[in-house]
Design a protein around this motif. Sequence first.
Motif, mmCIF file in Angstrom:
data_model
loop_
_atom_site.group_PDB
_atom_site.id
_atom_site.type_symbol
_atom_site.label_atom_id
_atom_site.label_comp_id
_atom_site.label_asym_id
_atom_site.label_seq_id
_atom_site.Cartn_x
_atom_site.Cartn_y
_atom_site.Cartn_z
ATOM 1 N N VAL A 238 0.878 -1.165 0.000
ATOM 2 C CA VAL A 238 0.000 0.000 0.000
ATOM 3 C C VAL A 238 0.914 1.212 0.000
ATOM 4 N N TYR A 239 0.590 2.200 -0.817
ATOM 5 C CA TYR A 239 1.410 3.399 -0.802
ATOM 6 C C TYR A 239 0.543 4.640 -0.776
ATOM 7 N N ILE A 240 1.094 5.685 -0.165
ATOM 8 C CA ILE A 240 0.458 6.998 -0.197
ATOM 9 C C ILE A 240 1.302 7.892 -1.090
ATOM 10 N N GLU A 241 0.616 8.797 -1.764
ATOM 11 C CA GLU A 241 1.322 9.746 -2.622
ATOM 12 C C GLU A 241 0.605 11.092 -2.571
ATOM 13 N N HIS A 242 1.381 12.141 -2.495
ATOM 14 C CA HIS A 242 0.816 13.490 -2.468
ATOM 15 C C HIS A 242 0.255 13.819 -3.851
ATOM 16 N N LEU A 243 -1.043 13.671 -3.987
ATOM 17 C CA LEU A 243 -1.784 13.993 -5.220
ATOM 18 C C LEU A 243 -3.092 14.659 -4.797
ATOM 19 N N PRO A 244 -3.031 15.917 -4.371
ATOM 20 C CA PRO A 244 -4.202 16.585 -3.802
ATOM 21 C C PRO A 244 -5.438 16.566 -4.693
ATOM 22 N N GLU A 245 -5.235 16.625 -6.002
ATOM 23 C CA GLU A 245 -6.379 16.665 -6.909
ATOM 24 C C GLU A 245 -7.149 15.350 -6.954
ATOM 25 N N HIS A 246 -6.569 14.283 -6.433
ATOM 26 C CA HIS A 246 -7.236 12.972 -6.418
ATOM 27 C C HIS A 246 -7.549 12.473 -5.013
ATOM 28 N N ALA A 247 -7.141 13.212 -3.989
ATOM 29 C CA ALA A 247 -7.280 12.759 -2.603
ATOM 30 C C ALA A 247 -8.735 12.511 -2.222
ATOM 31 N N GLY A 248 -8.931 11.491 -1.403
ATOM 32 C CA GLY A 248 -10.245 11.206 -0.839
ATOM 33 C C GLY A 248 -11.072 10.199 -1.603
#
Length: 113
Positions: A48-58
Amino acid sequence: MAVDLFAGIPVSDYPAALAWYERLLGSPPTFVVSDTEAVWEIAEHRSVYIEHLPEHAGHAMHTLFVDDFDDRVAGIAGRGLEPTKRETYSNGVRKATFRDPDGNEIGFGGGPL
């Protein structure tokens, strides 16, 4: 056929998400790709990974089935996170759903399959 899985979770606030996922998953990332991406290996060849992509968050929705459901959910609670939803399906499968600060849904399931 070997299969590797990388399940991505877009986040808007990387430092806050990093801290939240460390609490949810019970450890620091397995490795940090960059200043905006971190990976946890949850089982061999499954990450599982997190990535800073504010336009796709949530918008992520992932469920991990575990054989230690009760212990897993209790461990997460011990680290200060409570499920936003608990369900038991007619076949006996249980699910605890957690939502990160962006609203991404991370569920843990367990029980008969």
